[in-house]
Enzyme design. Structure first.
Site, mmCIF file in Angstrom:
data_model
loop_
_atom_site.group_PDB
_atom_site.id
_atom_site.type_symbol
_atom_site.label_atom_id
_atom_site.label_comp_id
_atom_site.label_asym_id
_atom_site.label_seq_id
_atom_site.Cartn_x
_atom_site.Cartn_y
_atom_site.Cartn_z
ATOM 1 N N GLY A 249 35.120 -4.756 58.373
ATOM 2 C CA GLY A 249 36.302 -4.135 59.195
ATOM 3 C C GLY A 249 37.230 -3.587 58.327
ATOM 4 N N GLY A 250 37.035 -2.917 57.159
ATOM 5 C CA GLY A 250 37.982 -2.518 56.072
ATOM 6 C C GLY A 250 38.479 -1.053 56.408
ATOM 7 N N PHE A 300 30.847 -6.702 63.326
ATOM 8 C CA PHE A 300 31.057 -8.037 63.017
ATOM 9 C C PHE A 300 30.817 -9.192 64.217
ATOM 10 C CE2 PHE A 300 35.838 -6.575 62.952
ATOM 11 C CZ PHE A 300 35.987 -6.720 64.099
ATOM 12 N N HIS A 337 43.579 -11.237 63.644
ATOM 13 C CA HIS A 337 44.588 -11.134 64.656
ATOM 14 C C HIS A 337 44.307 -10.352 65.789
ATOM 15 C CE1 HIS A 337 47.064 -7.545 62.707
ATOM 16 N NE2 HIS A 337 45.923 -6.996 62.884
HETATM 17 C C1 LIG Z 1 43.411 -3.855 62.463
HETATM 18 S S1 LIG Z 1 42.280 -2.819 61.692
HETATM 19 C C2 LIG Z 1 42.302 -3.523 60.073
HETATM 20 C C3 LIG Z 1 41.479 -2.720 58.982
HETATM 21 C C4 LIG Z 1 41.634 -3.061 57.619
HETATM 22 N N1 LIG Z 1 40.954 -4.643 57.398
HETATM 23 C C5 LIG Z 1 43.205 -3.163 57.295
HETATM 24 O O1 LIG Z 1 43.527 -4.418 57.092
HETATM 25 O O2 LIG Z 1 43.991 -2.301 56.960
HETATM 26 C C6 LIG Z 1 40.865 -3.643 62.652
HETATM 27 C C7 LIG Z 1 39.411 -2.808 62.015
HETATM 28 O O3 LIG Z 1 38.334 -3.534 62.496
HETATM 29 C C8 LIG Z 1 37.608 -2.461 62.797
HETATM 30 N N2 LIG Z 1 36.593 -3.066 63.677
HETATM 31 C C9 LIG Z 1 36.808 -3.346 65.471
HETATM 32 N N3 LIG Z 1 35.673 -3.582 65.825
HETATM 33 C C10 LIG Z 1 34.883 -3.794 64.972
HETATM 34 C C11 LIG Z 1 33.471 -4.351 65.261
HETATM 35 N N4 LIG Z 1 32.959 -4.916 66.335
HETATM 36 N N5 LIG Z 1 32.717 -4.405 63.759
HETATM 37 C C12 LIG Z 1 33.111 -4.052 62.628
HETATM 38 N N6 LIG Z 1 34.437 -3.374 62.555
HETATM 39 C C13 LIG Z 1 35.129 -3.459 63.638
HETATM 40 C C14 LIG Z 1 38.120 -1.377 63.253
HETATM 41 O O4 LIG Z 1 37.490 -0.199 63.188
HETATM 42 C C15 LIG Z 1 39.167 -1.376 62.264
HETATM 43 O O5 LIG Z 1 39.272 -0.641 61.181
#
Ligand SMILES: C[S@@+](CC[C@H](N)C(=O)[O-])C[C@H]1O[C@@H](n2cnc3c(N)ncnc32)[C@H](O)[C@@H]1O
Length: 429
Positions: A249-250, A300, A337
């Site tokens: 989820g980067g 994830f 979070h």
């Molecule tokens: C708050 S952001 C954090 C992004 C990054 N890790 C950072 O620290 O800047 C949460 C991330 O989780 C990803 N996300 C949300 N649901 C997801 C899922 N089911 N599987 C994979 N990624 C997901 C979103 O696309 C988003 O980029």
């Protein structure tokens, strides 16, 4: 300028208070007098001391006007961004513009611009060295920056409906802590049953604000690599085929890029995992420095495909892997979070079977103190509550969550005072 301040031991007399006010006004009449203070901790102490002193001196009316009118500040920041007023003033760095010149360049009615500037100057958002001249200061420049553009748009357009709906939602739900991402102030504010992430996928404008803000939200702050020697802790004996870092989820991969740049001499693979729409954005418009980082679509809430067993995985470098490739580090920054604890358990439980004895989960999140939490951290906790039914967690909360999924809390490194950001290392028991 002499600034000797002796604190009276038995409390301030009116004369002492006047003397202190004189000194503070003297400091404020030289706006750049402290700009040479480069020590971050001292800068922050000064900022907080000034802020707390200001609050402690408020009369009841001051307090009410400050708090009840906070929405004006966000709206007016949005106006300054949309009209490019902050940008125009910042581009004119070092010179002044009249209200009429700024109005003409921003294509705004001069009468309206005069009213905007009056507000901006009163809150320190621009400077006004004479009756008819305006110029950018450090606040104007922050608002004119890319971070200002994405942060203000994101909060004004995407997030604020959830924040505004917050009290009514809580009242209707008997002030119970929200624990369902599909039933939280976000849905109430948007009058939509979709949780934040599925909703934003179909909203290109909001998607863009969100992604842009994710890239820059911590600009200027240390990152986990500033306290943790990654090569020493996790990359000993790595070869080209070792998966060093899976950035789950980067987003656009900014942390993967930071790692790659920090340890260019260390062999090993870095893999960004994200939802399909984001991986496609990364492939079309990669951030500078992304070359060499692999991408993989991954939800994830499903089993982690980079496993420490013989299961094949396919990544965009077209390498088929048929041997143990459990990653050294499964990295989750600002992921947990976003979710209530039941969902966090699912996320962690989907990683756990992929781990080997060499693997760790590196959770990059705040670890909130029991007392005196910094306001930036507390604000983010409320934002998580409103948008996701998520939360920022204390040490006890992290320990309970990891215990629940049968992971061992190995170590916590704090790397910012500002948000109590930490690198939390968890391993198999
Ligand atoms: C708050 S952001 C954090 C992004 C990054 N890790 C950072 O620290 O800047 C949460 C991330 O989780 C990803 N996300 C949300 N649901 C997801 C899922 N089911 N599987 C994979 N990624 C997901 C979103 O696309 C988003 O980029």
């Amino acid at each position: 300028m002499v600034l000797a301040i002796t604190l009276p031991m038995m409390g301030f007399t009116s004369e002492d208070a006047r003397e202190l006010a004189d000194k503070l006004e003297q400091i404020n009449s030289y706006p750049n007098i402290l700009s040479h203070v480069k020590d971050e901790s001292t800068r922050r102490r000064l900022r907080e001391a000034g802020r707390k002193l200001s609050i402690s001196m408020e009369a009841p009316g001051d307090t009410l006007h400050r708090i009840m009118k906070t929405p004006i500040q966000l709206s007016m920041a949005q106006v300054g961004i949309e009209t490019h007023a902050f940008e125009i003033l910042s581009q004119n760095d070092g010179t002044f513009l009249t209200c009429e010149e700024l109005a003409q360049r921003a294509n705004v009615d001069p009468v309206l611009m005069k009213r905007f500037l009056r507000y901006y100057e009163s809150l320190g958002m621009v400077s006004q060295p004479s009756d008819s001249e305006y110029c950018a200061n450090h606040v104007t420049k922050a608002l004119a920056s890319k971070s200002g553009w994405s942060g203000i748009n994101y909060f004004y357009k995407t997030v604020s409906p959830a924040l505004m709906a917050f009290p009514e939602f809580l009242r209707q739900n008997s002030f119970m802590n929200p624990t369902d991402a599909a039933h939280c102030p976000w849905n109430f504010g948007r009058q939509n049953s979709k949780p934040f992430f599925p909703w934003i996928q179909d909203q290109p404008e909001h998607f863009n604000y969100f992604l842009s803000w994710m890239k820059v939200q911590r600009v200027g702050l240390p990152i986990f690599l500033d306290v943790l020697d990654f090569a020493k802790e996790f990359a000993q004996g790595a070869t080209d085929s070792t998966v060093l870092f899976v950035d789950i989820g980067g987003a656009m991969g900014h942390q993967s890029i930071a790692l790659k740049n920090r340890i260019p001499q260390v062999p090993g693979r870095i893999i960004l995992q994200e939802q399909a729409s984001i991986i496609s954005e990364v492939q079309t418009n990669p951030m500078p420095g992304f070359e060499g980082i692999e991408t993989q679509v991954h939800d994830f809430f499903t089993p982690q495909p980079i496993k420490g067993d013989n299961i094949s995985s396919y990544v965009t470098t077209s390498i088929y892997i048929n041997r143990p490739i459990g990653a050294r580090v499964y990295y989750l920054r600002n992921i947990l979070h976003d979710w209530p604890s039941s969902k966090c358990r699912d996320i962690l439980e989907n990683i756990k079977p992929a781990m080997t004895k060499e693997s760790v989960i590196l959770i990059d999140e705040m670890v909130l103190s029991e007392r005196g939490v910094p306001w930036r951290a507390a604000q983010l906790d409320i934002t998580m509550l409103a948008c996701f039914a998520g939360l920022e967690r204390s040490r006890a909360d992290w320990k309970a969550l990891l215990d629940d999924v049968g992971l061992r809390l190995v170590k916590i490194w704090q790397y910012t005072e500002e948000c109590e950001d930490c690198a939390i290392v968890a391993a198999l028991p």
